[in-house]
Structure formats: C-alpha cells, structure tokens
Motif scaffolding. Structure first.
Motif, short mmCIF file in Angstrom:
data_model
loop_
_atom_site.label_atom_id
_atom_site.label_comp_id
_atom_site.label_asym_id
_atom_site.label_seq_id
_atom_site.Cartn_x
_atom_site.Cartn_y
_atom_site.Cartn_z
N ASP A 164 7.31 -21.33 6.78
CA ASP A 164 8.82 -21.57 7.83
C ASP A 164 9.96 -20.13 8.40
N LYS A 165 9.24 -18.56 8.13
CA LYS A 165 10.31 -18.43 8.62
C LYS A 165 9.42 -17.65 9.43
N PRO A 166 9.90 -16.62 10.39
CA PRO A 166 9.32 -15.95 12.05
C PRO A 166 8.20 -15.02 11.05
N TRP A 167 7.07 -14.77 11.72
CA TRP A 167 5.98 -13.44 11.87
C TRP A 167 6.86 -12.70 10.66
N TRP A 168 7.85 -12.33 11.39
CA TRP A 168 7.66 -10.30 10.75
C TRP A 168 8.62 -10.75 10.05
N ILE A 169 8.99 -11.33 9.68
CA ILE A 169 9.71 -11.54 8.54
C ILE A 169 8.97 -12.13 6.87
N ALA A 170 8.06 -13.01 7.41
CA ALA A 170 6.90 -12.86 6.46
C ALA A 170 6.33 -11.48 6.74
N ALA A 171 6.23 -10.19 7.29
CA ALA A 171 5.28 -8.48 7.33
C ALA A 171 6.35 -8.13 6.67
N LEU A 172 7.57 -8.08 6.61
CA LEU A 172 8.54 -7.47 6.37
C LEU A 172 8.62 -7.18 4.36
N VAL A 173 8.08 -8.76 3.86
CA VAL A 173 8.30 -8.87 2.84
C VAL A 173 7.20 -8.33 2.09
N SER A 174 5.33 -8.87 3.08
CA SER A 174 4.48 -8.07 2.30
C SER A 174 4.49 -6.75 2.66
N TRP A 175 4.89 -6.11 3.25
CA TRP A 175 5.29 -4.36 3.40
C TRP A 175 5.99 -4.21 2.08
N GLY A 176 6.62 -4.43 1.73
CA GLY A 176 7.80 -4.60 0.17
C GLY A 176 6.95 -4.70 -0.58
N ILE A 177 6.15 -5.53 -0.74
CA ILE A 177 5.12 -6.09 -2.55
C ILE A 177 3.65 -4.91 -2.23
N ALA A 178 3.49 -4.77 -0.32
CA ALA A 178 2.60 -3.70 -0.86
C ALA A 178 3.11 -2.12 -1.34
N LEU A 179 4.48 -2.23 -1.48
CA LEU A 179 4.53 -0.80 -1.47
C LEU A 179 4.04 -0.24 -2.74
N PHE A 180 4.11 -1.36 -4.02
CA PHE A 180 3.54 -1.60 -5.10
C PHE A 180 2.48 -1.29 -4.90
N GLU A 181 1.43 -1.82 -4.45
CA GLU A 181 -0.26 -1.86 -4.35
C GLU A 181 -0.29 -0.50 -4.18
N TYR A 182 0.52 -0.28 -3.06
CA TYR A 182 -0.05 1.58 -2.87
C TYR A 182 0.02 2.12 -3.98
N LEU A 183 1.15 2.17 -4.89
CA LEU A 183 1.87 3.19 -5.99
C LEU A 183 1.16 3.10 -7.02
N LEU A 184 -0.25 2.25 -6.70
CA LEU A 184 -0.60 1.94 -7.76
C LEU A 184 -2.57 2.53 -7.64
N GLN A 185 -3.05 1.53 -6.51
CA GLN A 185 -3.93 2.20 -5.86
C GLN A 185 -4.17 3.42 -5.32
N VAL A 186 -3.27 3.63 -4.87
CA VAL A 186 -4.08 5.38 -4.47
C VAL A 186 -3.99 6.07 -6.09
N PRO A 187 -3.58 6.12 -6.92
CA PRO A 187 -3.19 6.54 -7.87
C PRO A 187 -4.61 6.25 -8.75
N ALA A 188 -5.37 5.42 -9.14
CA ALA A 188 -6.22 4.48 -8.96
C ALA A 188 -7.66 4.96 -8.73
N ASN A 189 -7.56 5.27 -6.95
CA ASN A 189 -9.03 6.24 -6.46
C ASN A 189 -8.63 7.29 -7.17
N ARG A 190 -7.92 7.86 -6.93
CA ARG A 190 -8.13 9.27 -7.70
C ARG A 190 -8.16 10.00 -8.89
#
Length: 117
Positions: free
Chosen positions: A34-60
């Motif tokens: 029920d929110k505008p797409w850009w709010i969903a994008a900002l929330v998603s980016w915030g969640i994705a930060l944690f993904e990258y903090l785990l994914q980058v070391p995993a691949n390395r």
C-alpha cells in the motif's frame, strides 16, 4: 575452535545472505503493497545492505577453493532452498510441483559445474 571447511563457510554465509536478499526482493509485495514503490525500494536497499555484508565475504572465502562457476551454482541452489519456504510460508503461495522440476534442473547444473576441476 574446529576448522570449518571453506565450502561450508561459504554455504552458511550465502544462506544467511540469501535470506536477507529474498526479503529485500519480495517481502515488500506483502508488507508494503500500500506504499509508493520508492518507499519499498528504500526499505529493500536497507535490507540488502545486510545481504551484501554476508555475501561479499562468502564469495571471497569461497573463491579460495571454488571456481566462479561453482560459486554461482552454489548460490542458485541456496536461492531455491531459501525461496521455496519463503514463498510457501511467508508469502502464502501454494507449493508447486514446478519447484521440484526447477530443483532437478539446478541439480543438473551442479553436476556439470562440480564434476571436474
């Protein structure tokens, strides 16, 4: 502390990162519909930060012993293993036989990527 093999370190970190990424990519369809797409994008980016903090070391870590193709296929296996329970239990989607067929296709990819050095 016992030594954990590289492939297990990689798989565990990729599994955790994939949980975050799956939520970043899809949870907004249920929670922020029920929110505008850009709010969903900002929330998603915030969640994705944690993904990258785990994914980058995993691949390395994984790249010490696995090829790039092996890392990618491992990620795809984990993606499907995380996505199916997410879709069924969190998004309340029906469990489909197509998930089984998709898993068989990925199993074939695993075979071909891991069969020889």
């Amino acid at each position: 502390m016992p030594h954990i093999p590289v492939i297990w370190q990689t798989a565990l970190l990729l599994s955790a990162s994939n949980v975050f990424m799956t939520f970043a990519w899809y949870a907004h369809l249920r929670n922020l519909d029920d929110k505008p797409w850009w709010i969903a994008a900002l929330v998603s980016w915030g969640i994705a930060l944690f993904e990258y903090l785990l994914q980058v070391p995993a691949n390395r870590i994984g790249y010490q012993e696995l090829s790039l193709g092996q890392l990618k296929i491992l990620q795809e296996v984990i993606t499907l293993m995380v996505f199916i329970p997410f879709a069924v239990f969190y998004m309340r989607q029906p469990l489909k036989l197509d998930y089984f067929w998709a898993a068989l296709c990925i199993l074939g990819a695993v075979y071909f990527i891991f069969r020889s050095p």
